[in-house]
Design a protein around this motif. Structure first.
Motif, short mmCIF file in Angstrom:
data_model
loop_
_atom_site.label_atom_id
_atom_site.label_comp_id
_atom_site.label_asym_id
_atom_site.label_seq_id
_atom_site.Cartn_x
_atom_site.Cartn_y
_atom_site.Cartn_z
N VAL A 150 -6.02 5.73 4.37
CA VAL A 150 -7.54 5.17 4.24
C VAL A 150 -7.79 4.20 5.05
O VAL A 150 -8.92 3.90 5.62
CB VAL A 150 -7.68 5.08 2.78
N LEU A 166 0.71 -0.99 0.13
CA LEU A 166 -0.04 -0.18 0.05
C LEU A 166 0.92 1.27 -0.03
O LEU A 166 1.77 1.20 0.63
CB LEU A 166 -0.82 0.24 1.16
N THR A 167 0.39 2.21 -0.63
CA THR A 167 0.90 3.60 -0.66
C THR A 167 0.74 4.10 0.72
O THR A 167 -0.21 3.90 1.69
CB THR A 167 0.52 4.48 -1.78
N ARG A 183 -1.13 6.91 1.35
CA ARG A 183 -2.04 7.58 1.51
C ARG A 183 -3.22 6.29 1.71
O ARG A 183 -4.22 6.56 2.32
CB ARG A 183 -2.78 8.25 0.10
N GLU A 184 -3.00 5.29 1.01
CA GLU A 184 -3.85 4.17 1.07
C GLU A 184 -3.79 3.61 2.62
O GLU A 184 -4.57 3.07 3.16
CB GLU A 184 -3.38 2.86 0.16
N ARG A 185 -2.49 3.70 3.25
CA ARG A 185 -2.51 3.11 4.71
C ARG A 185 -3.35 3.96 5.38
O ARG A 185 -3.97 3.64 6.32
CB ARG A 185 -1.05 3.17 4.89
N LYS A 212 -5.32 -4.72 -4.36
CA LYS A 212 -3.90 -5.17 -3.89
C LYS A 212 -3.78 -6.01 -3.19
O LYS A 212 -2.85 -7.16 -2.99
CB LYS A 212 -3.05 -3.78 -3.51
N HIS A 244 -8.56 0.24 -4.76
CA HIS A 244 -7.12 -0.04 -4.87
C HIS A 244 -6.52 -1.04 -3.81
O HIS A 244 -6.08 -2.14 -4.05
CB HIS A 244 -6.35 1.13 -4.97
N ILE A 245 -6.91 -0.64 -2.60
CA ILE A 245 -6.57 -1.47 -1.32
C ILE A 245 -7.17 -2.56 -1.49
O ILE A 245 -6.56 -3.68 -1.28
CB ILE A 245 -7.03 -0.74 -0.13
N HIS A 290 -9.27 4.84 -3.76
CA HIS A 290 -8.42 4.38 -2.85
C HIS A 290 -8.62 3.10 -2.13
O HIS A 290 -8.24 2.07 -2.18
CB HIS A 290 -8.09 5.27 -1.74
#
Length: 534
Positions: free
Chosen positions: A476, A469-470, A472-474, A510, A506-507, A503
């Motif tokens: 979120v 995760l990026t 930002r995704e973390r 992934k 995407h999470i 987001h």
């Protein structure tokens, strides 16, 4: 009754005559009484669950007999037992077998209907006084007084439904609020519905004072159309009779119905109207509740900063008044907001204080919701087994009361529950859930308080270059753990709602996940958390 009658007829044949049966023993004691004492004893048999001295004075019949002298004689002859209540007041109890004997004597003397009528009238007077005390410094004392007489109130309602619609309506005035405030929602809704049918011919103002708590209870069990109808009826009647205080109360609960059905702007409008009325009356109790309600509406819209300010204002007013029930509610909501902001130390403190207040008030619904708040803190801390048990214990409390989680709180509750489930093997979760159902309330409270203690500092490893995760995704994912919706995440991170949705998608892609609950479980396992907001 049959079992009790068999007990009355039993007894060894070789015992003295007065001890050959319990019936004979009671009869022997009864025959020792003077005629006035017998009349007093018979009339007191209408009470269920005991009675206070003032109730004996109102209902007891002994002609010229001094009631206190009569009670003393009945205690001396073991026909009554005197106990001291927690508030140090005297209360008198009659064993059920003795009470049944007294009722038989009451009926044989042709006095049963008169005694039941006096009993119901006295309880109706207490109920009306309790309803009148709502929002005053005397409210808690009066509701406690009614709570001790719950069995008498139930008995009085059963009698008045068959004999006097007017008396049953008077009983409902305070009893409806008692059931609501103590969380006995299903019973309260059923009983007030029965009373409204029986009391169709009472005057408009008395009917309004029954319809209001009936609407409140209907709202509490999710019957929103019926609740709206009853609450609007009471609102118009109170307006017609110039009762501004009760008009404001009805207005606020119409707002609660609107909030429950997703009409947030309508809810806010009703709360603002109630606030204006209360301010015009100079009613600090009402002002505090209106600010509290506006805080709920702000939280529903995702405006947590506004909600925080409003709840802090209402808490300050409730504390100033020494109003424990309002204080508990405000603290609980501040706990919810602190948890959403990532401040679980503050959340735990708020939930723990609200829990202590609800416990002191014997509000088991409030205890359940505070346990649920602590369970959310426990889940984020990664203590999954304890979280499952605490949630289960809270669910058991609600089931016993017929008090489901409010729709407005259901989303965050469901996310905690689903997150716990997604983090555990099915058999492990079911085992802990079953264990939680068997906990006594005090055991569940202690478990929740212990498990919600801040965990020891975790050693945070440097993020690996290939973290899925990026950053930002973390963020979120951590917000999802807190139960925030896509719109609330967007507001929190100052991004568009569509970006927040992207987001989340995407999470899931992934990590190979399929729900927000699974994201929350993954985030808890990987120690994701939010920086505490100041």
């Amino acid at each position: 009754m049959d079992d009790q009658s068999r007990l009355l007829r039993g007894g060894p044949r070789d015992a003295p005559q007065r001890h050959q049966s319990l019936q004979a023993a009671i009869s022997w004691s009864y025959e020792l009484l003077t005629p006035d004492e017998r009349r007093l004893f018979r009339s007191l048999a209408v009470f269920r669950g005991g009675f206070a001295l003032e109730s004996a004075e109102a209902v007891g019949s002994g002609d010229t007999l001094d009631i206190l002298d009569g009670l003393t004689s009945l205690v001396d002859k073991s026909l009554l037992r005197r106990v001291t209540a927690p508030d140090r007041s005297a209360r008198f109890l009659m064993l059920e077998t003795i009470r049944e004997y007294g009722v038989e004597q009451l009926a044989a003397a042709g006095e049963l209907d008169d005694a039941k009528t006096r009993h119901a009238g006295h309880l109706a007077s207490l109920s009306e006084q309790a309803e009148e005390a709502l929002g005053t410094a005397e409210e808690e004392g009066w509701l406690h007084r009614l709570w001790r007489d719950t069995e008498n109130l139930r008995s009085a309602i059963d009698w008045s439904l068959r004999s006097s619609g007017h008396t049953s309506a008077r009983l409902a005035c305070g009893l409806g609020w008692l059931f609501y405030l103590h969380g006995h929602l299903t019973e309260g809704r059923a009983r007030l519905g029965q009373i409204l049918q029986a009391a169709s011919n009472v005057d408009d103002y008395l009917r309004a004072r029954v319809v209001l708590p009936a609407g409140v209870l209907a709202w509490s069990v999710g019957e929103w159309d019926q609740a709206r109808t009853w609450l609007e009826q009471s609102l118009e009647l109170f307006r017609l009779h110039g009762d501004a205080r009760r008009e404001a109360m009805a207005t606020a609960f119409v707002g609660h119905v609107a909030r429950s059905t997703g009409e947030f702007e309508e809810a806010s409008k009703r709360y603002q109207t109630a606030l204006s009325i209360y301010r015009g009356l100079g009613n600090d109790w009402g002002i505090a509740w209106a600010l509290f309600d506006l805080g709920l509406a702000a939280r529903d819209r995702g405006n947590d900063d506004e909600a925080l300010a409003l709840h802090e204002q209402s808490l300050a007013l409730f504390r100033k008044q020494g109003y424990r029930w309002g204080t508990a509610w405000a603290l609980w909501n501040l706990g919810v907001l602190a948890h959403r902001r990532g401040d679980d130390v503050r959340a735990r403190d708020r939930f723990a204080e609200s829990l202590a207040l609800y416990r002191g008030l014997d509000d088991r619904r409030g205890i359940a919701q505070s346990l649920e708040g602590l369970a959310a803190v426990i889940f984020v801390a990664g203590r999954l087994r304890e979280a499952a048990r605490v949630l289960s214990a809270a669910d058991a409390l609600r089931a016993g009361l017929g008090a489901p989680v409010a729709l407005s709180d259901r989303r965050e509750y469901d996310r905690t529950l689903e997150g716990v489930k997604a983090s555990m093997a099915v058999d492990e979760f079911e085992r802990e859930w079953t264990s939680g159902r068997s906990l006594e309330a005090d055991e569940a409270i202690q478990l929740a308080l212990d498990a919600a203690q801040p965990p020891p500092p975790r050693l945070r490893l440097r993020q690996k270059p290939r973290d899925p995760l990026t950053s930002r995704e973390r963020q979120v994912a951590a917000l999802i753990v807190r139960g925030l919706s896509n719109r609330e995440i967007a507001t929190k991170l100052s991004i568009a709602e569509r970006t927040a949705i992207s987001h989340v998608e995407h999470i899931m892609n992934k990590l190979g996940l399929h729900s927000r609950a699974q994201i929350a479980a993954w985030a808890v396992r990987h120690g994701l958390d939010l920086p505490t907001e100041s």
